[in-house]
Design an enzyme around this catalytic site. Sequence first.
Site, PDB file in Angstrom:
ATOM      1  N   GLU A  61       0.829  -1.212   0.000  1.00  0.00           N
ATOM      2  CA  GLU A  61       0.000   0.000   0.000  1.00  0.00           C
ATOM      3  C   GLU A  61       0.861   1.259   0.000  1.00  0.00           C
ATOM      4  OE1 GLU A  61      -3.823  -0.124   2.384  1.00  0.00           O
ATOM      5  OE2 GLU A  61      -2.694  -1.734   3.372  1.00  0.00           O
ATOM      6  N   ASP A  86     -13.519  -1.158  -0.631  1.00  0.00           N
ATOM      7  CA  ASP A  86     -12.684  -0.927   0.545  1.00  0.00           C
ATOM      8  C   ASP A  86     -13.526  -0.365   1.694  1.00  0.00           C
ATOM      9  OD1 ASP A  86     -10.418  -0.973   2.099  1.00  0.00           O
ATOM     10  OD2 ASP A  86      -9.506   0.811   1.225  1.00  0.00           O
TER      11      ASP A  86
END
Length: 350
Positions: A206, A291
């Site tokens: 990420e 998400d």
Amino acid sequence: MEDSVDEQFCQQIPKVELHAHLNGSLSDKTLLKLLKEKSIVNFETASAIIEKGCQRSMKECFDVFALLHSLVDDASALRTVTKSVLQEFEEENVKYLELRSTPRANAQTGMTKADYIETILSVINEYNRSSSNMLVRFIPSIDRGKTLEEAWENIKLVEEYYLSSDGVIPGIDFSGNPYLHDGKDFIGPLLHAKKLGLKLAVHMAEIKGQNDEIKAFLELPPDRIGHGTYINESKGLADIVRAREIPLEICVTSNIKSKTSPEDVKNHHLGWWNNKFSSDELSHPCVLCTDDKGVFSTSLSEEYYKVSKAFDLSKRQVLDLSLKSIDYIFADESTKNQLRKLFDSSACVP
């Protein structure tokens, strides 16, 4: 144009959601309802942050995360938010949902981690029994922001419910603030989960500069990768992911608003893994997901629409992208085949 993809088409097509965090998926409407039910000192400030919606800054997004944890502090609130999130995904024509959340205890309200898991399982089981519109599974999360001891505690707890859940818990998620701790420290509990038969969805890459951690994760290996934003910056790591055909859970809006991806969707790493969709066949398994649809003010339909516009996809390509997602769910072939038949019979098929 008859083949032009619009927002209505993306809303109507059957979809699969594989990367949705429970608390982050709460709509503003549900959040405001909880605010009124709870004794929130700074009600006006909290309300203002929530009602900013898509204009929310990154700082305000994290303010909402903090607010969420203070609101969902007992079994009653957890039950309310879980039911609400399931209803919202059903309204989006999601046919299969894997909902993830980290078991949390609250000493003030008396809620234990076991209560947390049992409450979510109870709501999901009630939903699956009463509705044939969407099949729901629960993916407990391991938070890398917590201690290794707590990770083991959660794994042991999930182990207790895994076999008795009758397939409702098919795997676990490894997630949390990527700036906290070394992901390699958590390989032990993740391997233990894998040996139990649990599927692994692992957030990785990420942020930049975590190649050693990524390499360790890939040696597990995970069954799906959450985000994988910077994997393609290392040819060696990207080659491993490609060779093993590990699916990527793609969360476009989340990445853009988190400033880990360029604002132009055309430059999102989804395009790199799929050669900008320049050929009829997808070159690497990718699944569009939300998400935290509440925090980032998006929806699964909107994610499909954004991607379709950025890469000039046809209706057939969009539907194929959705249909292909079934291959990567944490379920048996019988369940996958049932979903494929449902998708194939959709009135949206061009």
